[in-house]
Scaffold this active site. Structure first.
Site, short mmCIF file in Angstrom:
data_model
loop_
_atom_site.label_atom_id
_atom_site.label_comp_id
_atom_site.label_asym_id
_atom_site.label_seq_id
_atom_site.Cartn_x
_atom_site.Cartn_y
_atom_site.Cartn_z
N HIS A 50 -3.77 -3.69 -1.45
CA HIS A 50 -4.67 -2.78 -0.75
C HIS A 50 -4.93 -1.56 -1.63
O HIS A 50 -4.31 -1.39 -2.68
CB HIS A 50 -4.06 -2.35 0.60
CG HIS A 50 -2.73 -1.68 0.47
ND1 HIS A 50 -1.57 -2.25 0.90
CD2 HIS A 50 -2.39 -0.49 -0.06
CE1 HIS A 50 -0.55 -1.45 0.65
NE2 HIS A 50 -1.04 -0.37 0.06
C1 T46 Z 1 1.48 1.53 -0.90
C2 T46 Z 1 2.53 0.64 -1.45
C3 T46 Z 1 3.02 1.09 -2.80
C4 T46 Z 1 4.86 2.83 8.27
O1 T46 Z 1 5.01 2.78 9.50
N1 T46 Z 1 4.99 4.02 7.61
C5 T46 Z 1 4.85 4.14 6.26
O2 T46 Z 1 4.98 5.26 5.71
C6 T46 Z 1 4.55 2.96 5.51
C7 T46 Z 1 4.38 3.04 3.99
C8 T46 Z 1 4.40 1.76 6.18
N2 T46 Z 1 4.55 1.70 7.52
C9 T46 Z 1 4.42 0.42 8.21
C10 T46 Z 1 3.04 -0.23 8.14
C11 T46 Z 1 3.34 -1.71 8.15
O3 T46 Z 1 3.44 -2.14 9.49
O4 T46 Z 1 5.30 -0.52 7.55
C12 T46 Z 1 4.72 -1.80 7.52
C13 T46 Z 1 4.69 -2.33 6.08
O5 T46 Z 1 3.70 -1.58 5.32
P1 T46 Z 1 2.78 -2.25 4.20
O6 T46 Z 1 2.54 -3.65 4.52
O7 T46 Z 1 1.59 -1.37 4.01
O8 T46 Z 1 3.76 -2.14 2.93
P2 T46 Z 1 3.42 -2.45 1.41
O9 T46 Z 1 4.72 -2.56 0.69
O10 T46 Z 1 2.46 -3.56 1.27
O11 T46 Z 1 2.65 -1.11 0.87
C14 T46 Z 1 3.35 0.12 0.78
C15 T46 Z 1 2.51 1.25 1.38
O12 T46 Z 1 2.13 0.90 2.71
C16 T46 Z 1 1.29 1.55 0.57
O13 T46 Z 1 0.75 2.79 0.97
O14 T46 Z 1 0.70 2.09 -1.65
O15 T46 Z 1 3.64 0.43 -0.58
#
Ligand code: T46
Length: 143
Positions: A50
């Site tokens: 993303h």
């Molecule tokens: C990024 C990369 C490097 C939260 O509730 N709070 C938070 O601060 C974050 C980061 C995530 N979440 C929730 C949202 C989703 O339901 O945790 C779940 C997993 O998040 P996501 O699928 O977006 O995680 P990654 O590892 O794909 O991405 C993350 C960050 O979201 C993103 O901003 O740049 O790490």
């Protein structure tokens, strides 16, 4: 690459070990509002996939190693984070994918804004359209 840079973080070392302080605006180029860390990721998993409209982030593998693909419609590269003294700054409108996590990897992320799902662009086609406009405007502003 625009909005991406690999930063050598200054290590304070003495006989007791090593320490890296991160303080805005000395070592961090954005004010810090949130931290999170990612760990226990299977080696075959890819995370990220993303972009963000506005967010500034600094990614640090404080333990272990991980590869980060950073991509725009014009260029892309893979950066290996394998030291607590290497930080990868990722600014707005950069597509990112994290993969090849080592078993022991702890990826620390410092972020400029509170969590906001509305700031995410999770569809690559939508990202590409927005990014083309963003970088066109950036170029015009820098002329
Ligand atoms: C990024 C990369 C490097 C939260 O509730 N709070 C938070 O601060 C974050 C980061 C995530 N979440 C929730 C949202 C989703 O339901 O945790 C779940 C997993 O998040 P996501 O699928 O977006 O995680 P990654 O590892 O794909 O991405 C993350 C960050 O979201 C993103 O901003 O740049 O790490």
């Amino acid at each position: 690459m625009t909005n991406v840079s690999l930063v050598d973080l200054k290590v304070i070392e003495d006989a007791r070990g090593k320490m890296i302080p991160l303080e805005y605006p000395k070592q961090l180029n954005f004010p810090l509002n949130r931290i999170y860390y990612i760990y226990d990721v299977d080696n075959n998993q890819t995370r990220g996939c993303h972009s963000h409209n506005k967010l500034d982030q600094l990614l640090i593998a404080v333990k272990g190693e991980v590869n980060i693909l950073v991509k725009t419609p014009f260029e892309e590269k893979i950066v290996k984070l394998d030291s607590p003294s290497k930080g990868l700054y990722i600014g707005p409108m950069i597509w990112r994918e994290m993969f090849d996590f080592s078993e022991d990897c702890v990826l620390l992320v410092l972020a400029s804004e509170l969590y906001d799902e509305k700031d995410y662009i999770r569809d690559y086609r939508e990202y590409e359209q927005k990014a083309l406009e963003y970088f066109r405007n950036e170029e015009t502003n820098n002329d």
